[in-house]
Enzyme design. Structure first.
Site, PDB file in Angstrom:
ATOM      1  N   LEU A  42       3.842  -0.862   4.201  1.00 32.89           N
ATOM      2  CA  LEU A  42       2.533  -1.246   4.685  1.00 32.89           C
ATOM      3  C   LEU A  42       1.835  -2.105   3.638  1.00 32.89           C
ATOM      4  CD1 LEU A  42      -0.361  -0.992   5.884  1.00 32.89           C
ATOM      5  CD2 LEU A  42       1.422  -0.278   7.465  1.00 32.89           C
ATOM      6  N   ASP A  88       3.497  11.646  16.154  1.00 39.53           N
ATOM      7  CA  ASP A  88       3.482  11.935  14.711  1.00 39.53           C
ATOM      8  C   ASP A  88       2.029  12.096  14.268  1.00 39.53           C
ATOM      9  OD1 ASP A  88       4.339  12.285  12.090  1.00 39.53           O
ATOM     10  OD2 ASP A  88       4.525  10.145  11.672  1.00 39.53           O
ATOM     11  N   GLN A 127       4.958   2.940   1.035  1.00 41.38           N
ATOM     12  CA  GLN A 127       6.346   2.723   1.414  1.00 41.38           C
ATOM     13  C   GLN A 127       6.827   3.995   2.089  1.00 41.38           C
ATOM     14  OE1 GLN A 127       8.862   1.390  -1.822  1.00 41.38           O
ATOM     15  NE2 GLN A 127      10.516   0.973  -0.376  1.00 41.38           N
ATOM     16  N   GLY A 128       6.896   3.985   3.405  1.00 41.07           N
ATOM     17  CA  GLY A 128       7.380   5.150   4.140  1.00 41.07           C
ATOM     18  C   GLY A 128       8.881   5.076   4.322  1.00 41.07           C
ATOM     19  N   ALA A 129       9.418   6.011   5.091  1.00 40.98           N
ATOM     20  CA  ALA A 129      10.862   6.054   5.301  1.00 40.98           C
ATOM     21  C   ALA A 129      11.337   4.810   6.056  1.00 40.98           C
ATOM     22  CB  ALA A 129      11.226   7.310   6.072  1.00 40.98           C
ATOM     23  N   GLU A 130      10.509   4.355   6.975  1.00 41.03           N
ATOM     24  CA  GLU A 130      10.937   3.259   7.850  1.00 41.03           C
ATOM     25  C   GLU A 130      10.206   1.954   7.587  1.00 41.03           C
ATOM     26  OE1 GLU A 130      13.076   3.250  10.612  1.00 41.03           O
ATOM     27  OE2 GLU A 130      13.794   5.259  10.121  1.00 41.03           O
ATOM     28  N   LEU A 174       0.832  -1.219   0.000  1.00 44.01           N
ATOM     29  CA  LEU A 174       0.000   0.000   0.000  1.00 44.01           C
ATOM     30  C   LEU A 174       0.854   1.253   0.000  1.00 44.01           C
ATOM     31  CD1 LEU A 174      -2.845  -0.508   2.610  1.00 44.01           C
ATOM     32  CD2 LEU A 174      -3.000  -0.532   0.119  1.00 44.01           C
TER      33      LEU A 174
HETATM   34  N1  LIG Z   1      -4.613  -0.940  10.104  1.00 50.72           N
HETATM   35  C1  LIG Z   1      -4.678  -0.345   8.912  1.00 50.72           C
HETATM   36  N2  LIG Z   1      -5.742  -0.553   8.100  1.00 50.72           N
HETATM   37  C2  LIG Z   1      -5.812   0.039   6.880  1.00 50.72           C
HETATM   38  N3  LIG Z   1      -4.880   0.874   6.386  1.00 50.72           N
HETATM   39  C3  LIG Z   1      -3.798   1.133   7.143  1.00 50.72           C
HETATM   40  C4  LIG Z   1      -3.642   0.547   8.445  1.00 50.72           C
HETATM   41  N4  LIG Z   1      -2.464   0.985   8.965  1.00 50.72           N
HETATM   42  C5  LIG Z   1      -1.928   1.800   8.038  1.00 50.72           C
HETATM   43  N5  LIG Z   1      -2.714   1.917   6.943  1.00 50.72           N
HETATM   44  C6  LIG Z   1      -2.450   2.738   5.733  1.00 50.72           C
HETATM   45  O1  LIG Z   1      -1.051   2.712   5.482  1.00 50.72           O
HETATM   46  C7  LIG Z   1      -0.471   4.021   5.613  1.00 50.72           C
HETATM   47  C8  LIG Z   1       0.904   3.916   6.279  1.00 50.72           C
HETATM   48  O2  LIG Z   1       0.811   3.313   7.567  1.00 50.72           O
HETATM   49  P1  LIG Z   1       1.575   3.911   8.825  1.00 50.72           P
HETATM   50  O3  LIG Z   1       1.199   5.345   8.976  1.00 50.72           O
HETATM   51  O4  LIG Z   1       1.363   3.021   9.999  1.00 50.72           O
HETATM   52  O5  LIG Z   1       3.076   3.742   8.339  1.00 50.72           O
HETATM   53  P2  LIG Z   1       4.289   4.778   8.120  1.00 50.72           P
HETATM   54  O6  LIG Z   1       3.812   6.184   8.162  1.00 50.72           O
HETATM   55  O7  LIG Z   1       5.034   4.316   6.935  1.00 50.72           O
HETATM   56  O8  LIG Z   1       5.064   4.354   9.416  1.00 50.72           O
HETATM   57  P3  LIG Z   1       6.259   4.981  10.289  1.00 50.72           P
HETATM   58  O9  LIG Z   1       5.987   6.471  10.336  1.00 50.72           O
HETATM   59  O10 LIG Z   1       6.089   4.297  11.635  1.00 50.72           O
HETATM   60  O11 LIG Z   1       7.528   4.605   9.597  1.00 50.72           O
HETATM   61  C9  LIG Z   1      -1.487   4.824   6.409  1.00 50.72           C
HETATM   62  O12 LIG Z   1      -1.415   6.213   6.137  1.00 50.72           O
HETATM   63  C10 LIG Z   1      -2.824   4.206   5.953  1.00 50.72           C
HETATM   64  O13 LIG Z   1      -3.226   4.758   4.705  1.00 50.72           O
HETATM   65 MG   LIG Z   2       2.058   7.227   8.842  1.00 50.63          MG
END
Ligand SMILES: Nc1ncnc2c1ncn2[C@@H]1O[C@H](COP(=O)(O)OP(=O)(O)OP(=O)(O)O)[C@@H](O)[C@H]1O
Ligand SMILES: [Mg+2]
Length: 273
Positions: free
Chosen positions: A33, A162, A27-30, A25
């Site tokens: 998903l 955050d 790809q963040g920095a860390e 779905l």
């Molecule tokens: N439980 C969930 N159900 C559905 N969609 C989700 C869920 N968790 C995350 N997402 C989707 O995935 C995106 C990224 O997830 P999340 O914010 O947890 O990760 P991230 O910002 O990459 O993490 P981090 O900042 O810890 O490195 C969210 O903005 C949301 O759109």
């Molecule tokens: Mg996030």
């Protein structure tokens, strides 16, 4: 220069053998998903994978991954127990070495992020459709729900770390019952199209436990900035977030007072460049 997008790290075991394969779905920095399923394909879930970073010292890298996964999971479990609306933790393997582990599975939230809702709202406004279908009222109600959810989180001593509009999701509207009233008491025709439903807070990778007003005020400040950067008009709506936040728990007033100091410091910092 735009090079080719970085290759995605392979999924860790056991997800190399999942059929159908997990769908990426974001790809963040860390973290990466994925949407996948838990036990059976009829039970969707979110998979958050923290791949190892080749440029980090391997011992430090393993320790950091472990710390972030456990800390996010512990905060989610605490929130769940205390009645803050978050996805439940289903499974995890915090010991990531680049081949296996380094992941957490949580309940899937069917819905969109508040950021997506605000962007859709800006588009409506541009098209002059912002007062159709109860949209404006829907947005105000949504802001109130955000204020209540953040207030409840702070009340139980959790700071998010955050709190942006991408880390707040709007779940689906509860099933309608008779007379167009849903199970959580919302009138279908009163909530703007796609605006009903429950607020679910996500992404607790940087969260911590704190009873300090300062930490809570910084959470609100980050959210305020996120609203302002998504769309200037959204800043107005933020007043409603604060109004409901203020009424949501006993210590909220002091935190809002502190928010004024945090804003002042922010302004000074941007003046100094
Ligand atoms: N439980 C969930 N159900 C559905 N969609 C989700 C869920 N968790 C995350 N997402 C989707 O995935 C995106 C990224 O997830 P999340 O914010 O947890 O990760 P991230 O910002 O990459 O993490 P981090 O900042 O810890 O490195 C969210 O903005 C949301 O759109
Ligand atoms: Mg996030």
């Amino acid at each position: 220069m735009d090079g080719p997008s970085p290759p995605q790290p392979p999924l860790p075991a056991p997800f190399t053998h999942t059929h159908p394969a997990p769908t990426l779905l974001t790809q963040g920095a860390e973290a990466l998903l994925y949407c996948t399923y838990f036990l059976t394909p009829s039970h969707p879930c979110a998979l958050k994978y923290r791949p190892s970073k080749p440029y980090r010292n391997p011992i430090l890298d393993k320790r950091l991954t472990r710390h972030r996964i456990l800390s996010e999971a512990r905060t989610l479990v605490k929130c769940r127990r205390e009645g803050v609306s978050v996805p439940g933790v289903l499974a995890l393997d915090a010991e990531g070495d680049g081949v296996s582990g380094g992941w957490m599975m949580m309940e899937w939230v069917e819905g969109k992020t508040v950021r997506e809702v605000l962007v859709a709202g800006a588009k409506r406004r541009k098209e002059g459709r912002d007062d159709e279908d109860g949209w404006e009222e829907g947005v105000t109600a949504l802001m109130g729900k955000i204020g209540r959810a953040v207030g409840r989180m702070h009340e139980v001593g959790v700071v998010h770390g955050d709190l942006t509009t991408s880390n707040i999701m709007l779940g689906p509207l509860a099933a309608p019952q008779q007379n167009g009233v849903t199970t959580n008491g919302e009138h279908m025709e009163q909530v703007g199209e796609g605006l009903g439903g429950e607020i679910v807070l996500i992404d607790f990778g940087l969260a911590g436990q704190s009873l300090q007003d300062e930490d809570k005020a910084v959470d609100l400040y980050v959210l305020e900035r996120a609203f302002g950067s998504t769309h200037p008009e959204a800043e107005e709506g933020f007043q409603e977030v604060l109004k409901v936040y203020e009424e949501s728990y006993k210590g909220a007033k002091v935190v809002l007072k502190r928010l004024e100091d945090v804003r002042m410091r922010g302004r000074k910092r941007s003046l100094l460049g």
